[in-house]
Design a protein around this motif. Sequence first.
Motif, PDB file in Angstrom:
ATOM      1  N   VAL A   1       1.043  -1.174  -0.097  1.00 25.56           N
ATOM      2  CA  VAL A   1       0.076  -0.074   0.008  1.00 25.56           C
ATOM      3  C   VAL A   1       0.622   1.099  -0.070  1.00 25.56           C
ATOM      4  N   THR A   2       0.721   2.109  -0.710  1.00 26.13           N
ATOM      5  CA  THR A   2       1.643   3.287  -1.173  1.00 26.13           C
ATOM      6  C   THR A   2       0.983   4.492   0.042  1.00 26.13           C
ATOM      7  N   VAL A   3       2.047   5.287   0.447  1.00 26.10           N
ATOM      8  CA  VAL A   3       1.722   6.523   1.509  1.00 26.10           C
ATOM      9  C   VAL A   3       1.797   7.596   0.783  1.00 26.10           C
ATOM     10  N   ASN A   4       0.993   8.569   0.965  1.00 31.76           N
ATOM     11  CA  ASN A   4       0.963  10.112   0.355  1.00 31.76           C
ATOM     12  C   ASN A   4       1.460   9.853  -1.186  1.00 31.76           C
ATOM     13  N   GLU A   5       1.186   9.190  -1.995  1.00 38.41           N
ATOM     14  CA  GLU A   5       1.627   9.214  -3.346  1.00 38.41           C
ATOM     15  C   GLU A   5       1.346  10.461  -4.084  1.00 38.41           C
ATOM     16  N   ASN A   6       0.492  11.178  -3.750  1.00 39.26           N
ATOM     17  CA  ASN A   6      -0.042  12.426  -4.579  1.00 39.26           C
ATOM     18  C   ASN A   6       0.247  13.691  -3.814  1.00 39.26           C
ATOM     19  N   ALA A   7       1.120  13.320  -2.813  1.00 39.08           N
ATOM     20  CA  ALA A   7       1.420  14.820  -2.172  1.00 39.08           C
ATOM     21  C   ALA A   7       2.342  15.525  -3.017  1.00 39.08           C
ATOM     22  N   ALA A   8       2.422  16.794  -2.760  1.00 35.95           N
ATOM     23  CA  ALA A   8       3.395  17.680  -3.311  1.00 35.95           C
ATOM     24  C   ALA A   8       4.929  17.187  -3.277  1.00 35.95           C
TER      25      ALA A   8
ATOM     26  N   ILE B   1      12.705   5.014   9.058  1.00 39.79           N
ATOM     27  CA  ILE B   1      11.286   4.596   9.127  1.00 39.79           C
ATOM     28  C   ILE B   1      10.307   5.522   8.481  1.00 39.79           C
ATOM     29  N   ASN B   2      10.745   6.483   7.890  1.00 33.91           N
ATOM     30  CA  ASN B   2       9.785   7.464   7.081  1.00 33.91           C
ATOM     31  C   ASN B   2      10.070   7.732   5.882  1.00 33.91           C
ATOM     32  N   SER B   3      10.961   6.619   5.166  1.00 36.03           N
ATOM     33  CA  SER B   3      11.197   6.344   3.710  1.00 36.03           C
ATOM     34  C   SER B   3       9.901   5.701   3.029  1.00 36.03           C
ATOM     35  N   ALA B   4       9.942   6.035   1.792  1.00 30.68           N
ATOM     36  CA  ALA B   4       8.797   5.491   1.086  1.00 30.68           C
ATOM     37  C   ALA B   4       8.552   4.116   1.010  1.00 30.68           C
ATOM     38  N   THR B   5       9.803   3.229   1.153  1.00 29.17           N
ATOM     39  CA  THR B   5       9.664   1.825   1.186  1.00 29.17           C
ATOM     40  C   THR B   5       9.066   1.383   2.539  1.00 29.17           C
ATOM     41  N   SER B   6       9.633   2.038   3.679  1.00 30.39           N
ATOM     42  CA  SER B   6       9.286   1.634   5.088  1.00 30.39           C
ATOM     43  C   SER B   6       7.677   2.065   5.405  1.00 30.39           C
TER      44      SER B   6
ATOM     45  N   THR C   1     -16.246  -3.583   3.016  1.00 29.28           N
ATOM     46  CA  THR C   1     -14.909  -3.452   2.642  1.00 29.28           C
ATOM     47  C   THR C   1     -14.128  -2.728   3.900  1.00 29.28           C
ATOM     48  N   ILE C   2     -12.893  -2.976   4.191  1.00 31.50           N
ATOM     49  CA  ILE C   2     -12.313  -2.492   5.533  1.00 31.50           C
ATOM     50  C   ILE C   2     -11.038  -2.175   5.058  1.00 31.50           C
ATOM     51  N   ARG C   3     -10.352  -0.849   5.319  1.00 31.58           N
ATOM     52  CA  ARG C   3      -9.158  -0.299   4.659  1.00 31.58           C
ATOM     53  C   ARG C   3      -8.664   0.746   5.745  1.00 31.58           C
ATOM     54  N   ALA C   4      -7.746   1.112   5.812  1.00 31.31           N
ATOM     55  CA  ALA C   4      -7.028   1.789   6.902  1.00 31.31           C
ATOM     56  C   ALA C   4      -6.022   3.102   6.456  1.00 31.31           C
ATOM     57  N   LEU C   5      -6.291   4.124   6.931  1.00 24.92           N
ATOM     58  CA  LEU C   5      -5.205   5.474   6.478  1.00 24.92           C
ATOM     59  C   LEU C   5      -4.307   5.348   7.791  1.00 24.92           C
ATOM     60  N   ASN C   6      -2.963   5.864   7.398  1.00 27.57           N
ATOM     61  CA  ASN C   6      -2.166   5.660   8.711  1.00 27.57           C
ATOM     62  C   ASN C   6      -1.406   7.085   8.814  1.00 27.57           C
ATOM     63  N   GLU C   7      -1.080   7.606  10.056  1.00 26.70           N
ATOM     64  CA  GLU C   7      -0.289   8.678  10.311  1.00 26.70           C
ATOM     65  C   GLU C   7       0.957   8.422  10.885  1.00 26.70           C
ATOM     66  N   PHE C   8       2.024   8.945  10.188  1.00 28.21           N
ATOM     67  CA  PHE C   8       3.332   8.561  10.619  1.00 28.21           C
ATOM     68  C   PHE C   8       4.000   9.745  11.576  1.00 28.21           C
ATOM     69  N   ASP C   9       4.189  10.811  10.907  1.00 24.91           N
ATOM     70  CA  ASP C   9       5.026  11.926  11.550  1.00 24.91           C
ATOM     71  C   ASP C   9       4.393  13.318  10.773  1.00 24.91           C
ATOM     72  N   PRO C  10       3.615  14.161  11.380  1.00 23.85           N
ATOM     73  CA  PRO C  10       3.310  15.227  10.663  1.00 23.85           C
ATOM     74  C   PRO C  10       4.518  16.237  10.336  1.00 23.85           C
ATOM     75  N   ARG C  11       5.442  16.105  11.215  1.00 25.02           N
ATOM     76  CA  ARG C  11       6.783  16.954  10.920  1.00 25.02           C
ATOM     77  C   ARG C  11       7.648  16.411   9.893  1.00 25.02           C
ATOM     78  N   ALA C  12       7.701  15.236   9.619  1.00 24.15           N
ATOM     79  CA  ALA C  12       8.563  14.268   8.538  1.00 24.15           C
ATOM     80  C   ALA C  12       8.362  14.851   7.252  1.00 24.15           C
TER      81      ALA C  12
ATOM     82  N   ASN D   1      -3.471  11.026  -0.797  1.00 18.76           N
ATOM     83  CA  ASN D   1      -3.695   9.815  -1.199  1.00 18.76           C
ATOM     84  C   ASN D   1      -4.875   9.641  -2.366  1.00 18.76           C
ATOM     85  N   SER D   2      -4.793  10.649  -3.241  1.00 16.70           N
ATOM     86  CA  SER D   2      -5.964  10.524  -4.220  1.00 16.70           C
ATOM     87  C   SER D   2      -5.892   9.236  -5.025  1.00 16.70           C
ATOM     88  N   CYS D   3      -4.873   8.673  -5.309  1.00 14.49           N
ATOM     89  CA  CYS D   3      -4.965   7.454  -6.031  1.00 14.49           C
ATOM     90  C   CYS D   3      -5.345   6.098  -5.211  1.00 14.49           C
ATOM     91  N   LYS D   4      -4.581   6.131  -3.952  1.00 13.06           N
ATOM     92  CA  LYS D   4      -5.047   5.061  -3.121  1.00 13.06           C
ATOM     93  C   LYS D   4      -6.680   5.119  -2.876  1.00 13.06           C
TER      94      LYS D   4
END
Length: 592
Positions: A308-315, A341-346, A436-447, A475-478
């Motif tokens: 699952v991607t994270v913030n794919e459509n962010a600026a 831990i805040n890289s795209a793959t992680s 259907t069940i999905r989840a959005l995740n928050e990692f670090d607002p300052r990262a 996350n428009s695409c996700k």
Amino acid sequence: MASFTLPPIHDNPDGGWGPSTSNLPEQFKFKDIPYAPYSKSDKLGRFADWNDSSVDSRGQPAVGLPQTQNLRGGGPGGRRGRDGGQAFGSGSASAFAYFHVEDESSFSLVDNKTAAPRRGGGFARGGRGGARGGTAYNTTRGGMQRGGRGGFAGRGGNNQRGGRRGWRDWDKNNRTRESSVVISPQWSMLEEIEFHRLAKLRLDVDDPVDLDSYGRLFAYEKSYDRITTKTERPLQLVDRIKYNTTTSDDPVIQELAAKNTATVYATDVILSVLMCAPRSVYPWDIVIVREGNNLFFDKRDGGPFDTVTVNENAADPPQDPAPPNPNNPAEKAAAPELPSINSATSLSLEATYINQNFGFQSVVENPPPAPVDFAHPNPFYGPDETDPLASCGYRYRVFDLGVTEDEDVKICVRTEVDAYTPGAGGSPRDGHGLVTIRALNEFDPRAQGAGGAPDWRAKLDSQRGAVVATEMKNNSCKLAKWTVQSVLAGADLMKIGYISRAAPRDNTRHVILSTASMRPTEFAGQLNVSLANGWGIVRTVTDMCMKMPEGKYVLVKDPNKPVIRLYAVPLATFTGEDDEGDDFDEEGLLQE
């Protein structure tokens, strides 16, 4: 007796106008030759004015005439250089300047005073602070300007030319993504389609026909709808088995293909990526196999469809660290650093873990209410398996892609649902109350890569709309893919959990902050997702592949451009049966 002596004549044997200056004495070489300094950027009013009376013999403005000012800046005398001196070719009252000497009574001055800002359109900080580097915000052109010493100014915003550059803007243009699959020299490109062309396609499709259903569903735990940031609940690690088998390996689809049930066969995960292709930013690839008159859309094991991607459509989306430069021995010999831990793959692996466990945790496995068995058991669960199965139901549905009644172009899709809501007014076996069940995740607002997301613990209860709007942007695409999957499966509700880290620097412990319920068709309208456009893309790719001979093809999204390309590949690609084993690995990819 009066006499007349002829002046010396300097002949010019080379031709041309006037005497040859090479024969003149040095002191008379440039005598009486009119010349005025000029600059290539100056605008010419007239070529020359031999009787220019605007300047006296000393080059100063004549008495009674106004001193002109160059329109390109500075003060009297024209443009100024960077050091404050006069720029070359911009002398005061240039001989090439044009002066209109006729009197026109209709001439009037234009007010060039700065207009007062409109109400609600920003503010300006004046006085001494504004003159010495204070901040002035101007919204006349949609940008922000800062005047004074040491400030910045731009006509069209912070990131445009002349505007203020953000954090590491110099590095954003140099970031390039790697393709999801290595393009082999043996592959031949057949077609290339830009996203702006895909966005114009449209095909209206009728309601599908249900063929069969498999699996077992548990009821959704309604207590998760009442969770708030004050009553957060920890995310648990639930050991369950859930299959994500590709199209060609599905035994049910193999039986349906043997009966010529449809023309195209795919899963909802693969089909949603294709239908939402114009929104995608990250690279992906779809393996397409044509056998006779049938097309199979497959995914690769370990490819982009399993995470699952994270913030794919962010600026400024999350980035992976750059690989070491092979031409730099120091970087090549250095030990590889652990990924952040805040890289795209992680973040992608973390989001996949969160989605699976949230779906496993938010269902009721112990009755009441009792689980619902579909018409057939799970087709992927073998008799030797002992681990418990996750709540999952598979619905095989056929959509008609024919434009006219004479066309027989159908697509068979394996769709998935995760749970059911008890008391929905019908049986889940008939398609009522599916979830259907999905989840959005928050990692670090300052990262880096957070995309300006607000703090969920502070805003989720009081300003949920701001949180949802930010997620719809980043996350428009996700979200579009999740919505399309829910619509394809015929789900009545889509549950989206908001899950955050227990601590911003710990990606192993998470808490559930809230859960939202929405209807997929209504949410598709909020996301501006057009199912007709998605079906048009599917039909276009289908027609493109049906024109090709039997074989294997790969549809690849360019990693850095909004383009998809279709390649013809050998049949043994991705199967580990390549003849040239020295050049290809077990997945059929080129080795470095």
